[in-house]
Every structure is written in structure tokens, then in C-alpha cells.
Design a protein around this motif. Structure first.
Motif, PDB file in Angstrom:
ATOM      1  N   ALA A   1     -33.449   6.976  -7.762  1.00 22.81           N
ATOM      2  CA  ALA A   1     -32.980   7.963  -6.341  1.00 22.81           C
ATOM      3  C   ALA A   1     -31.580   7.980  -6.458  1.00 22.81           C
ATOM      4  CB  ALA A   1     -33.804   7.100  -5.155  1.00 22.81           C
ATOM      5  N   PHE A   2     -31.453   6.582  -6.686  1.00 22.05           N
ATOM      6  CA  PHE A   2     -28.911   6.649  -6.578  1.00 22.05           C
ATOM      7  C   PHE A   2     -29.055   7.837  -7.154  1.00 22.05           C
ATOM      8  CE2 PHE A   2     -25.876   5.277  -8.661  1.00 22.05           C
ATOM      9  CZ  PHE A   2     -24.858   5.187  -7.189  1.00 22.05           C
ATOM     10  N   ASN A   3     -29.593   8.104  -8.788  1.00 14.70           N
ATOM     11  CA  ASN A   3     -28.823   8.797  -9.255  1.00 14.70           C
ATOM     12  C   ASN A   3     -28.878  10.226  -8.881  1.00 14.70           C
ATOM     13  OD1 ASN A   3     -28.066   7.642 -11.231  1.00 14.70           O
ATOM     14  ND2 ASN A   3     -29.913   7.671 -12.126  1.00 14.70           N
ATOM     15  N   ASP A   4     -29.712  10.603  -8.513  1.00 17.73           N
ATOM     16  CA  ASP A   4     -30.926  11.691  -7.512  1.00 17.73           C
ATOM     17  C   ASP A   4     -29.104  11.936  -6.647  1.00 17.73           C
ATOM     18  OD1 ASP A   4     -32.414  12.226  -8.821  1.00 17.73           O
ATOM     19  OD2 ASP A   4     -34.109  12.105  -7.460  1.00 17.73           O
ATOM     20  N   LEU A   5     -29.168  11.015  -5.820  1.00 14.67           N
ATOM     21  CA  LEU A   5     -27.863  11.217  -4.953  1.00 14.67           C
ATOM     22  C   LEU A   5     -26.306  11.348  -5.593  1.00 14.67           C
ATOM     23  CD1 LEU A   5     -27.397   8.619  -1.824  1.00 14.67           C
ATOM     24  CD2 LEU A   5     -25.541   8.653  -3.478  1.00 14.67           C
ATOM     25  N   LYS A   6     -26.148  10.580  -6.266  1.00 14.39           N
ATOM     26  CA  LYS A   6     -24.928  10.625  -6.760  1.00 14.39           C
ATOM     27  C   LYS A   6     -24.402  11.546  -7.538  1.00 14.39           C
ATOM     28  CE  LYS A   6     -23.641   8.540 -10.839  1.00 14.39           C
ATOM     29  NZ  LYS A   6     -22.937   7.063 -11.551  1.00 14.39           N
ATOM     30  N   LEU A   7     -25.489  11.902  -8.487  1.00 12.18           N
ATOM     31  CA  LEU A   7     -25.316  13.141  -9.767  1.00 12.18           C
ATOM     32  C   LEU A   7     -26.303  15.013  -9.043  1.00 12.18           C
ATOM     33  CD1 LEU A   7     -26.446  11.413 -12.588  1.00 12.18           C
ATOM     34  CD2 LEU A   7     -24.217  11.669 -11.597  1.00 12.18           C
ATOM     35  N   GLY A   8     -27.234  14.335  -8.452  1.00 12.51           N
ATOM     36  CA  GLY A   8     -28.206  15.526  -7.762  1.00 12.51           C
ATOM     37  C   GLY A   8     -27.389  16.125  -6.333  1.00 12.51           C
ATOM     38  N   LYS A   9     -27.043  15.406  -5.529  1.00 13.68           N
ATOM     39  CA  LYS A   9     -26.674  15.222  -4.416  1.00 13.68           C
ATOM     40  C   LYS A   9     -27.583  16.087  -3.908  1.00 13.68           C
ATOM     41  CE  LYS A   9     -22.472  14.822  -4.598  1.00 13.68           C
ATOM     42  NZ  LYS A   9     -21.374  13.414  -3.885  1.00 13.68           N
ATOM     43  N   LYS A  10     -29.199  15.192  -3.761  1.00 11.46           N
ATOM     44  CA  LYS A  10     -30.285  15.540  -3.161  1.00 11.46           C
ATOM     45  C   LYS A  10     -30.684  14.852  -2.063  1.00 11.46           C
ATOM     46  CE  LYS A  10     -34.677  15.313  -5.112  1.00 11.46           C
ATOM     47  NZ  LYS A  10     -36.031  14.352  -5.951  1.00 11.46           N
ATOM     48  N   TYR A  11     -29.850  13.910  -1.327  1.00  9.33           N
ATOM     49  CA  TYR A  11     -29.826  12.987  -0.211  1.00  9.33           C
ATOM     50  C   TYR A  11     -28.673  12.641   0.092  1.00  9.33           C
ATOM     51  CZ  TYR A  11     -34.342  12.085  -3.175  1.00  9.33           C
ATOM     52  OH  TYR A  11     -35.376  11.801  -3.613  1.00  9.33           O
ATOM     53  N   LYS A  12     -28.114  11.909   0.996  1.00  4.72           N
ATOM     54  CA  LYS A  12     -27.654  11.794   2.092  1.00  4.72           C
ATOM     55  C   LYS A  12     -27.356  10.045   1.561  1.00  4.72           C
ATOM     56  CE  LYS A  12     -23.692  12.387   4.296  1.00  4.72           C
ATOM     57  NZ  LYS A  12     -22.624  13.303   3.582  1.00  4.72           N
ATOM     58  N   PHE A  13     -28.589   9.777   1.977  1.00  2.00           N
ATOM     59  CA  PHE A  13     -28.428   8.338   2.324  1.00  2.00           C
ATOM     60  C   PHE A  13     -30.433   7.678   2.039  1.00  2.00           C
ATOM     61  CE2 PHE A  13     -29.044   9.087   6.670  1.00  2.00           C
ATOM     62  CZ  PHE A  13     -30.643   8.375   7.270  1.00  2.00           C
ATOM     63  N   ILE A  14     -29.229   6.525   1.163  1.00  2.00           N
ATOM     64  CA  ILE A  14     -30.605   5.788   0.920  1.00  2.00           C
ATOM     65  C   ILE A  14     -30.913   4.310   1.552  1.00  2.00           C
ATOM     66  CG2 ILE A  14     -32.417   4.912  -1.116  1.00  2.00           C
ATOM     67  CD1 ILE A  14     -31.010   6.734  -2.894  1.00  2.00           C
TER      68      ILE A  14
END
Length: 141
Positions: A15-28
Motif C-alpha cells: 500500500a505504501f509503494n502504491d502511494l509513493k510510486l503510483g500515487k494511488k492513495y492520498k493517505f493510508i
């Protein structure tokens, strides 16, 4: 694994990598599982509102959060973005919960590469947008 014996779940890193690299999430939001043996994803969000993030912080329990914080110091420099790691530990949270979260933080924090700023919050004034913007723009936490 942390001093408390708590491990970081693979899904937390994904999930963190999706946020960091993919900009998939704003927050986790991360929490300990019921057995207090693993740090798991409690919730992910694409909501761009910082207030929406603050509303997710429990008034009387601990959690960890990662937030992709966008800000602008001045118009000429444009928007910047920094990933912030929050340790949320309200004063009214149970002592045991605060102790386990405090002793487990390093395991998660070390597993997440690319965090720019760490913020410890015990009440909402410490995680206000203005306070976070001040810490991020000065490069200090």
C-alpha cells in the motif's frame, strides 16, 4: 520486526509503494491487528482533503498514518509534495495501546523508504494543516 515483536504486514508495504510510486492513495492508516502481532492497513483513501484525513484519526486510540502532503511555498516554485509519517497517540488512549504503538513504530518506520517528515501527534492541534505545513516547509519535524 520491532522491539515489541510486532511485524509489518506485506500489504502495508504494498500500500505504501502504491502511494509513493503510483500515487494511488492520498493517505493510508495503519493499525495493529487484533492479536497485536502485525501492523496492517486499516484504511486507504484517495480523498484530497486534509480535513478528511484528520476526521479518520480516532479520538481515543493510536494508529500510524502516511500522508502525501502537497503544498506551495510561493507561486514561483510551484507545488511540492512530501510523504509524511504520523504517529497518532492521543493522551486519552489506553496506556497499553500507547506503549505497544510506541515500541512498534520503528519497525514500520524503517520499512517505509521515502518518508520526508515524521510527526508525532497527541492531540489535533499538533497535526493541524498549518502546523504540518510549517514543519514540512522548514524541512524539520
Amino acid at each position: 520486526m520491532s522491539r515489541s515483536g510486532v511485524a509489518v504486514a506485506d500489504e502495508s508495504l504494498s500500500a505504501f509503494n502504491d502511494l509513493k510510486l503510483g500515487k494511488k492513495y492520498k493517505f493510508i492508516l495503519f493499525a495493529l491487528n487484533d492479536e497485536k502481532t502485525e501492523i496492517v492497513v486499516k484504511e486507504t483513501s484517495t480523498d484530497q482533503s486534509y480535513d478528511a484525513f484528520l476526521e479518520k484519526l480516532p479520538e481515543n486510540d493510536c494508529l500510524y498514518a502516511v500522508y502525501d502532503f502537497e503544498y506551495e511555498i510561493n507561486a514561483s516554485e510551484g507545488k511540492r509534495s512530501k510523504i509524511i509519517f504520523f504517529t497518532w497517540s492521543p493522551d486519552v488512549a489506553p496506556i497499553r495501546s500507547k506503549m505497544v504503538y510506541a515500541s512498534s513504530k520503528d519497525a514500520l518506520r524503517r520499512a517505509l523508504n521515502g518518508i520526508a517528515v515524521d510527526i508525532q501527534g497527541t492531540d489535533f492541534s499538533e497535526v493541524s494543516y498549518e502546523d504540518v505545513l510549517d514543519k514540512v516547509s522548514r524541512g524539520k519535524a
